[in-house]
Motif scaffolding. Structure first.
Motif, PDB file in Angstrom:
ATOM      1  N   VAL A   1       0.852  -1.202   0.000  1.00 58.11           N
ATOM      2  CA  VAL A   1       0.000   0.000   0.000  1.00 58.11           C
ATOM      3  C   VAL A   1       0.885   1.249   0.000  1.00 58.11           C
ATOM      4  O   VAL A   1       0.652   2.193  -0.765  1.00 58.11           O
ATOM      5  CB  VAL A   1      -0.944  -0.019   1.232  1.00 58.11           C
TER       6      VAL A   1
ATOM      7  N   LYS B   1       0.824   4.142  -2.843  1.00 49.92           N
ATOM      8  CA  LYS B   1       0.442   5.518  -2.489  1.00 49.92           C
ATOM      9  C   LYS B   1       1.503   6.497  -2.988  1.00 49.92           C
ATOM     10  O   LYS B   1       1.201   7.533  -3.565  1.00 49.92           O
ATOM     11  CB  LYS B   1       0.268   5.643  -0.971  1.00 49.92           C
ATOM     12  N   LYS B   2       2.771   6.121  -2.777  1.00 52.28           N
ATOM     13  CA  LYS B   2       3.870   6.997  -3.177  1.00 52.28           C
ATOM     14  C   LYS B   2       3.954   7.090  -4.709  1.00 52.28           C
ATOM     15  O   LYS B   2       4.095   8.168  -5.287  1.00 52.28           O
ATOM     16  CB  LYS B   2       5.165   6.427  -2.591  1.00 52.28           C
TER      17      LYS B   2
ATOM     18  N   ILE C   1      -1.463   8.908  -4.275  1.00 55.30           N
ATOM     19  CA  ILE C   1      -2.847   8.777  -3.791  1.00 55.30           C
ATOM     20  C   ILE C   1      -2.857   8.588  -2.268  1.00 55.30           C
ATOM     21  O   ILE C   1      -1.835   8.253  -1.673  1.00 55.30           O
ATOM     22  CB  ILE C   1      -3.588   7.605  -4.496  1.00 55.30           C
ATOM     23  N   ASP C   2      -4.034   8.794  -1.647  1.00 55.85           N
ATOM     24  CA  ASP C   2      -4.109   8.802  -0.176  1.00 55.85           C
ATOM     25  C   ASP C   2      -4.295   7.422   0.432  1.00 55.85           C
ATOM     26  O   ASP C   2      -3.916   7.167   1.571  1.00 55.85           O
ATOM     27  CB  ASP C   2      -5.304   9.662   0.288  1.00 55.85           C
ATOM     28  N   SER C   3      -4.961   6.531  -0.308  1.00 53.22           N
ATOM     29  CA  SER C   3      -5.205   5.212   0.279  1.00 53.22           C
ATOM     30  C   SER C   3      -5.257   4.186  -0.848  1.00 53.22           C
ATOM     31  O   SER C   3      -5.462   4.540  -2.017  1.00 53.22           O
ATOM     32  CB  SER C   3      -6.524   5.200   1.044  1.00 53.22           C
ATOM     33  N   ALA C   4      -5.043   2.932  -0.483  1.00 57.80           N
ATOM     34  CA  ALA C   4      -5.128   1.873  -1.497  1.00 57.80           C
ATOM     35  C   ALA C   4      -5.592   0.583  -0.832  1.00 57.80           C
ATOM     36  O   ALA C   4      -5.332   0.339   0.346  1.00 57.80           O
ATOM     37  CB  ALA C   4      -3.767   1.668  -2.166  1.00 57.80           C
TER      38      ALA C   4
ATOM     39  N   GLU D   1      -4.544   0.607  -9.950  1.00 59.83           N
ATOM     40  CA  GLU D   1      -3.693   1.121  -8.855  1.00 59.83           C
ATOM     41  C   GLU D   1      -3.884   2.625  -8.675  1.00 59.83           C
ATOM     42  O   GLU D   1      -4.009   3.105  -7.557  1.00 59.83           O
ATOM     43  CB  GLU D   1      -2.224   0.821  -9.150  1.00 59.83           C
TER      44      GLU D   1
ATOM     45  N   GLY E   1      -6.659   3.276  -6.707  1.00 54.66           N
ATOM     46  CA  GLY E   1      -6.590   2.824  -5.314  1.00 54.66           C
ATOM     47  C   GLY E   1      -6.879   1.353  -5.065  1.00 54.66           C
ATOM     48  O   GLY E   1      -7.167   0.970  -3.930  1.00 54.66           O
TER      49      GLY E   1
END
Ligand SMILES: Cc1ncc(COP(=O)(O)O)c(C=O)c1O
Length: 363
Positions: free
Chosen positions: A20, A24-25, A29-32, A321, A324
């Motif tokens: 995750v 995210k990096k 994005i904020d969440s996965a 991806e 997320g």
């Protein structure tokens, strides 16, 4: 520079499914959602967290080297004896131990392709030769496997349900195979996903151990029991094979909290049942939805399904991806047009299907 073993130059570091944090990096994005490593979407039983907190002070002492208590509890759970069990730092570690214990240079190991990569890894580490038989229509080719056994074959690894295809051989086929295999060949049946089988394969393969002392079963707490991060796997086999393996075991191979957690996980039958029914329902749902979208889906008895996307499989994985949801591209299994989806919760499965519907036309 130190000289790396020339025969191991062909090895590459294992590339696991993305985490995750990585995703995210990578995509900002904020969440996965992680649906790529066949973990338990419900997590571990709450009893595991309780047991860890209660036993925290034990971490200053070495763990039981023979995992005696866990072996007693597990033996009771499986209805066999603790001398039939060896506990490993994940079943990954046991694969390497098997190769260390039973392989010499000049001998060979046989398996199917595509399958789990650690059989090849363990074989090469031991300096032996790894041979594989291509699957036929994503199923083990039993006769070809038998034909490839020669007098230097020491181990046959069979993964069932197979990672990444999901097919379970069933006890009948395994028995047929064992009947025809020379008794000096160790048959390792990797059952990392056996709890998810709809037939009673787990129980019926245990019954084969009595008749075939050259059969060794591998199972794990990483999947159905949700302890992937703690690293606990086990081998079930004839006491002499278990004893051989314990001679090549590191003295304290399984951490104290890992052993305690596995005992706690075994005590929560409801959590296990909830996991199994969630996975079986989710697997059917995902397979049906993917088939309705026109994709080929392989029949699976595991907690994942393999889906044929076509030449755009990698673009699909990337697109999901970015939105997320992480699934596994099967390039490293030499199935570049395929993806493997780990079954999630009902909501996660629905979200994934909706995203596939949204993204597929824009790939
Ligand atoms: C077929 C198979 N065997 C063994 C393992 C390793 O399990 P463990 O976490 O117990 O090392 C995996 C993990 O993905 C697997 O797919």
């Amino acid at each position: 520079m130190p000289g790396f073993r020339p025969d191991l130059q062909i090895l590459k570091p294992y590339v696991p499914g993305r985490s995750v944090a990585e995703v995210k990096k990578l995509w900002g994005i904020d969440s996965a959602l992680k649906m790529n490593s066949n973990e338990n979407p419900l997590g571990a039983s709450p009893k595991v967290a309780e047991a860890i907190l209660k036993n925290m002070t034990q971490i200053s002492e070495y763990p039981a080297g023979d995992a005696a208590e866990l072996r007693v509890v597990l033996a009771e759970f499986l209805k066999l004896k603790s001398e039939n069990l060896l506990i490993g730092n994940g079943s990954d570690e046991i694969i390497v131990m098997i190769c260390a214990a039973y392989l010499k240079v000049g001998q060979n190991v046989l398996s199917s392709q595509p399958t789990f990569s650690e059989y090849r890894f363990g074989t090469l580490l031991a300096g032996a030769e790894y041979r594989f038989v291509p699957m036929q229509n994503f199923d083990h080719d039993d006769q070809a496997l038998l034909n490839h056994i020669d007098n230097q074959t020491a181990i046959v690894f069979l993964c069932s349900p197979n990672n990444p295809t999901g097919l379970d051989l069933g006890a009948g086929r395994i028995k047929n195979f064992l009947e025809k295999i020379p008794s000096q060949v160790l048959v390792v049946l990797d059952q990392a996903y056996v709890e998810f089988c709809t037939q009673n394969t787990g129980q019926s393969t245990l019954a084969l151990l009595e008749q075939y002392p050259n059969l060794l079963l591998l199972r794990t707490f990483s999947k159905a029991f949700g302890l992937a991060g703690l690293r606990v796997g086990y081998a079930i086999g004839h006491p002499q094979v278990i004893n051989d393996l314990s001679r090549v075991k590191q003295p304290f191979n399984v951490g104290v909290l890992a052993q305690i957690s596995a005992v706690a996980a075994l005590s929560d039958k409801e959590h296990l049942q909830e996991t199994l029914s969630l996975v079986q329902t989710g697997r059917d749902y995902l397979a049906k939805e993917c088939a309705e979208l026109g994709y080929r889906v392989l029949p699976s008895d595991a907690n994942f399904i393999a889906v044929h996307i076509g030449p755009k499989a990698k673009s699909m994985v990337d697109a999901l991806e970015k939105s997320g949801v992480i699934i596994r591209w099967l390039n490293s299994f030499e199935m570049p047009e395929w993806v493997r989806i780990s079954v999630g919760t009902f909501e996660q499965n629905q979200k994934l299907i909706q995203l596939i519907k949204n993204t597929r036309s824009s790939l």
